[in-house]
Write an enzyme that holds these catalytic residues in place. Structure first.
Site, PDB file in Angstrom:
ATOM      1  N   GLY A  18       0.521  -1.220   0.341  1.00 57.04           N
ATOM      2  CA  GLY A  18       0.017   0.079  -0.361  1.00 57.04           C
ATOM      3  C   GLY A  18       0.446   1.166   0.563  1.00 57.04           C
ATOM      4  CG  ASN A  25      -6.272   5.384  -1.634  1.00 52.03           C
ATOM      5  OD1 ASN A  25      -7.424   4.916  -0.373  1.00 52.03           O
ATOM      6  ND2 ASN A  25      -6.760   6.738  -1.178  1.00 52.03           N
ATOM      7  CG  PHE A  26      -4.713  -0.700  -0.710  1.00 49.09           C
ATOM      8  CD1 PHE A  26      -5.364  -2.184  -0.994  1.00 49.09           C
ATOM      9  CD2 PHE A  26      -3.753  -0.554  -1.249  1.00 49.09           C
ATOM     10  CE1 PHE A  26      -4.051  -3.003  -1.509  1.00 49.09           C
ATOM     11  CE2 PHE A  26      -3.002  -1.255  -1.701  1.00 49.09           C
ATOM     12  CZ  PHE A  26      -3.320  -2.692  -1.635  1.00 49.09           C
ATOM     13  CG  HIS A  44      -2.713  12.827   1.844  1.00 47.98           C
ATOM     14  ND1 HIS A  44      -3.133  12.792   0.520  1.00 47.98           N
ATOM     15  CD2 HIS A  44      -3.130  11.719   1.846  1.00 47.98           C
ATOM     16  CE1 HIS A  44      -4.089  11.687   0.348  1.00 47.98           C
ATOM     17  NE2 HIS A  44      -3.534  11.001   0.852  1.00 47.98           N
ATOM     18  CE  LYS A  84      -0.185  10.430   0.175  1.00 47.74           C
ATOM     19  NZ  LYS A  84       0.407   9.521  -0.019  1.00 47.74           N
ATOM     20  N   GLY A 129      -0.607   9.642  -5.033  1.00 50.18           N
ATOM     21  CA  GLY A 129      -0.652   8.802  -5.514  1.00 50.18           C
ATOM     22  C   GLY A 129      -1.814   8.071  -6.434  1.00 50.18           C
TER      23      GLY A 129
END
Length: 233
Positions: free
Chosen positions: A80, A107-108, A140, A144, A150
């Site tokens: 991830g 992104n999960f 974010h 990060k 992404g």
């Protein structure tokens, strides 16, 4: 039957995966912290013996090397981490050569992937409306590493693939502890259409990774998370 997993990287995401693993029928049997994994040395068949799937959330500098090492060791991986996607073509070739098992994605969050489908449909419609320009913005937490994220880059690609050929202006902000907010907009002189996804916590990302790990067990291939969302257990 419990799925035996290893967590590679024990930051905020790794701890969320550990906390939620029992809810998804997963047993955490190995945690590989970054401090013990210089040059991915801790990722080998001996230290990961008996692991069904590894879940990797580290940082852009370590991720591609970790992924290569686990592919070489024949360890199925859900990764991830973002910020390494420039190396995607080479890693895809390595995975194919080694008959590896990998799920990757920017992104999960399952909700985010339904949001991506919504954005793609909007882009398809506005592609033929010349009066509308498009933008993408995200924010974010301050730690990060990659910007734009992404996920925002993936959303821009979704817009382009949907036939919207005009420029999409992208911008990113980093502040506080925001888990992640992504906004796509289409604007004309007459009106503005705004689509937004806001993550309330990291749990959505962790749950998506755990569901992907259960899906990946026993499969071979190099899969992007968005390709498998509709098949997740």
């Amino acid at each position: 039957m419990s799925l035996r997993i290893a967590i590679v990287g024990y930051g905020k995401m790794g701890r969320a995966v550990e906390r939620l693993a029992p809810e998804h029928g997963c047993e955490v049997v190995r945690i590989v912290r970054c401090a013990e994994n210089g040059d991915a040395q801790a990722l080998n068949p001996q230290t990961l013996a008996g692991i069904d799937v590894a879940i990797e959330f580290t940082n852009p500098l370590a991720a591609s090397q970790n992924l290569r090492r686990m592919i070489e060791a024949d360890i199925p991986v859900v990764i991830g981490t973002t910020g390494w996607f420039k190396e995607l073509p080479q890693i895809r070739e390595l995975a194919k050569a080694k008959d590896a098992s990998v799920v990757w994605g920017p992104n999960f969050s399952v909700g985010l992937h339904h949001f991506r489908a919504t954005v793609a449909e909007a882009a398809r419609r506005f592609a033929r409306e010349e009066a509308y320009g498009a933008w993408g913005w995200e924010i974010h937490h301050v730690t990060k590493k990659d910007a734009p994220s992404g996920t925002l880059l993936a959303l821009a690609e979704d817009i382009s693939r949907s036939g919207y050929s005009r420029t999409v202006s992208l911008s990113a902000s980093r502040a506080g502890s925001v888990p992640g907010t992504h906004e796509i907009g289409f604007d004309s002189a007459e009106d503005t259409i705004t689509l937004r996804h806001t993550a309330r916590s990291r749990d959505g990302f962790a749950r998506g990774a755990l569901r992907a790990a259960r899906w990946l067990a026993g499969k071979k291939g190099f899969f992007e998370f968005r390709e498998i969302v509709d098949e997740l257990p």
